[in-house]
Design a protein around this motif. Sequence first.
Motif, PDB file in Angstrom:
ATOM      1  N   LEU A   9       4.455  51.113 -25.478  1.00  9.92           N
ATOM      2  CA  LEU A   9       4.122  52.186 -26.409  1.00  9.92           C
ATOM      3  C   LEU A   9       2.675  52.013 -26.842  1.00  9.92           C
ATOM      4  CD1 LEU A   9       7.361  52.211 -28.596  1.00  9.92           C
ATOM      5  CD2 LEU A   9       6.766  53.786 -26.740  1.00  9.92           C
ATOM      6  N   ASN A  11      -0.113  53.372 -29.563  1.00 10.02           N
ATOM      7  CA  ASN A  11      -0.382  54.103 -30.805  1.00 10.02           C
ATOM      8  C   ASN A  11      -1.767  53.683 -31.286  1.00 10.02           C
ATOM      9  OD1 ASN A  11      -0.532  55.243 -33.339  1.00 10.02           O
ATOM     10  ND2 ASN A  11       1.494  54.554 -34.003  1.00 10.02           N
ATOM     11  N   LYS A  12      -2.760  54.451 -30.909  1.00 14.39           N
ATOM     12  CA  LYS A  12      -4.146  54.070 -31.177  1.00 14.39           C
ATOM     13  C   LYS A  12      -4.514  54.153 -32.653  1.00 14.39           C
ATOM     14  CE  LYS A  12      -7.300  55.068 -28.199  1.00 14.39           C
ATOM     15  NZ  LYS A  12      -8.258  55.780 -27.305  1.00 14.39           N
ATOM     16  N   SER A  13      -3.719  54.836 -33.441  1.00  8.29           N
ATOM     17  CA  SER A  13      -3.994  54.889 -34.873  1.00  8.29           C
ATOM     18  C   SER A  13      -3.528  53.617 -35.578  1.00  8.29           C
ATOM     19  CB  SER A  13      -3.310  56.105 -35.504  1.00  8.29           C
ATOM     20  OG  SER A  13      -1.898  55.979 -35.448  1.00  8.29           O
ATOM     21  N   ALA A  14      -2.674  52.843 -34.920  1.00 14.01           N
ATOM     22  CA  ALA A  14      -2.124  51.637 -35.532  1.00 14.01           C
ATOM     23  C   ALA A  14      -2.671  50.355 -34.930  1.00 14.01           C
ATOM     24  CB  ALA A  14      -0.589  51.649 -35.411  1.00 14.01           C
ATOM     25  N   ARG A  28      -4.870  57.236 -24.478  1.00 12.76           N
ATOM     26  CA  ARG A  28      -4.396  58.142 -25.524  1.00 12.76           C
ATOM     27  C   ARG A  28      -3.067  57.623 -26.030  1.00 12.76           C
ATOM     28  NH1 ARG A  28      -0.397  61.592 -23.568  1.00 12.76           N
ATOM     29  NH2 ARG A  28      -0.190  61.723 -21.278  1.00 12.76           N
ATOM     30  N   ASP A  29      -2.511  58.286 -27.001  1.00  6.70           N
ATOM     31  CA  ASP A  29      -1.229  57.858 -27.540  1.00  6.70           C
ATOM     32  C   ASP A  29      -0.085  58.153 -26.574  1.00  6.70           C
ATOM     33  OD1 ASP A  29      -2.365  56.954 -29.854  1.00  6.70           O
ATOM     34  OD2 ASP A  29      -1.741  58.655 -31.091  1.00  6.70           O
ATOM     35  N   LEU A  31       3.727  57.723 -27.529  1.00  7.00           N
ATOM     36  CA  LEU A  31       4.538  57.350 -28.680  1.00  7.00           C
ATOM     37  C   LEU A  31       6.028  57.280 -28.343  1.00  7.00           C
ATOM     38  CD1 LEU A  31       2.749  59.558 -31.372  1.00  7.00           C
ATOM     39  CD2 LEU A  31       2.269  57.164 -30.743  1.00  7.00           C
ATOM     40  N   TYR A  32       6.753  56.584 -29.198  1.00 12.19           N
ATOM     41  CA  TYR A  32       8.189  56.404 -28.991  1.00 12.19           C
ATOM     42  C   TYR A  32       8.922  57.735 -28.899  1.00 12.19           C
ATOM     43  CZ  TYR A  32      13.077  55.444 -29.817  1.00 12.19           C
ATOM     44  OH  TYR A  32      14.448  55.420 -29.709  1.00 12.19           O
ATOM     45  N   SER A  33       8.582  58.690 -29.732  1.00  8.00           N
ATOM     46  CA  SER A  33       9.291  59.971 -29.740  1.00  8.00           C
ATOM     47  C   SER A  33       9.179  60.688 -28.400  1.00  8.00           C
ATOM     48  CB  SER A  33       8.765  60.868 -30.866  1.00  8.00           C
ATOM     49  OG  SER A  33       7.371  61.076 -30.726  1.00  8.00           O
ATOM     50  N   GLU A  62       1.623  44.220 -33.539  1.00  9.74           N
ATOM     51  CA  GLU A  62       2.323  45.010 -32.533  1.00  9.74           C
ATOM     52  C   GLU A  62       3.832  44.788 -32.629  1.00  9.74           C
ATOM     53  OE1 GLU A  62       1.811  45.987 -27.835  1.00  9.74           O
ATOM     54  OE2 GLU A  62       1.959  43.846 -28.362  1.00  9.74           O
ATOM     55  N   GLU A  65       5.181  46.628 -35.564  1.00 14.08           N
ATOM     56  CA  GLU A  65       5.283  48.071 -35.322  1.00 14.08           C
ATOM     57  C   GLU A  65       6.537  48.396 -34.517  1.00 14.08           C
ATOM     58  OE1 GLU A  65       3.220  50.821 -36.033  1.00 14.08           O
ATOM     59  OE2 GLU A  65       2.161  49.529 -37.455  1.00 14.08           O
TER      60      GLU A  65
END
Length: 278
Positions: A9, A11-14, A28-29, A31-33, A62, A65
Amino acid sequence: MIVDTHLHLINKSALTYPWLGGVPALDRDFLYSTYEAEARRVGIDTALHMEVDVDPREIEMETSEVGQLSRREGSLLKGAIAACRPEEDGFAAYLERQQGDPLVKGFRRVLHVVPDDLSDGAVFRENLKRLAGSRFTFDLCVLPHQIPKAIALADLVPDLQFVLDHCGVPDIRSGAEHPWCEHISEIARRPNVVAKISGVVAYADESWNAETLRPYVEHTIGVFGWDRVVWGSDWPVCTLGGNLSTWVATTHALLNGCSPDERTKLLSANARRIWRLA
């Protein structure tokens, strides 16, 4: 149903991923969703998160998260293979902190992005021995010419369960079977190593089909045997060669003619046994 033993996964914001700048298609992201929606459609009901080589200062962030995502109601995430740095003196303390976290099922140090001799170091080897006899596994992510290094580690710690990622990363794009073929046969002689049928779509050119991948997948399964192979998506890296649904469909095509028992072992049963998944 399928156990995905190799989910990344992003998540570049995290978190920070230094290597992504060199792979624009993945920068790029993811994500899990996004993963969950497609995974459920193709029959994946359990997933292990595989570390994504984040900035070393963020390794435990990580895992945290992933832990938050795993606690969501109905989450597919049932465990994490965490990053580690066995070459560093702080590994013992890091390992002690992970002992109490049931989410952490194993560790990985990506070896194809570091000098070949990193795993020869005394600190690396002594730290790897700390995993001997534990509940943890250790993933081996190496290029074909590095498989002898992986063999040396498997011999060094015979009571540690090793997992060879991505069929040993064969160079499918070039059609190169040697020395990969011989090295895979040799590492398969080690009973403490299992092979992960994962990621191979990313190593083929754009015109690949199931028959392109078949020699590599079938040789890996043939030398390891059905009791020592597990399946992984390598999402989103697999999107370099298609997408999650394409890789799952290709896997089923490659398994055509296998017995129900053999299919179940590869797709779920072996993973549930190795990582003690419910």
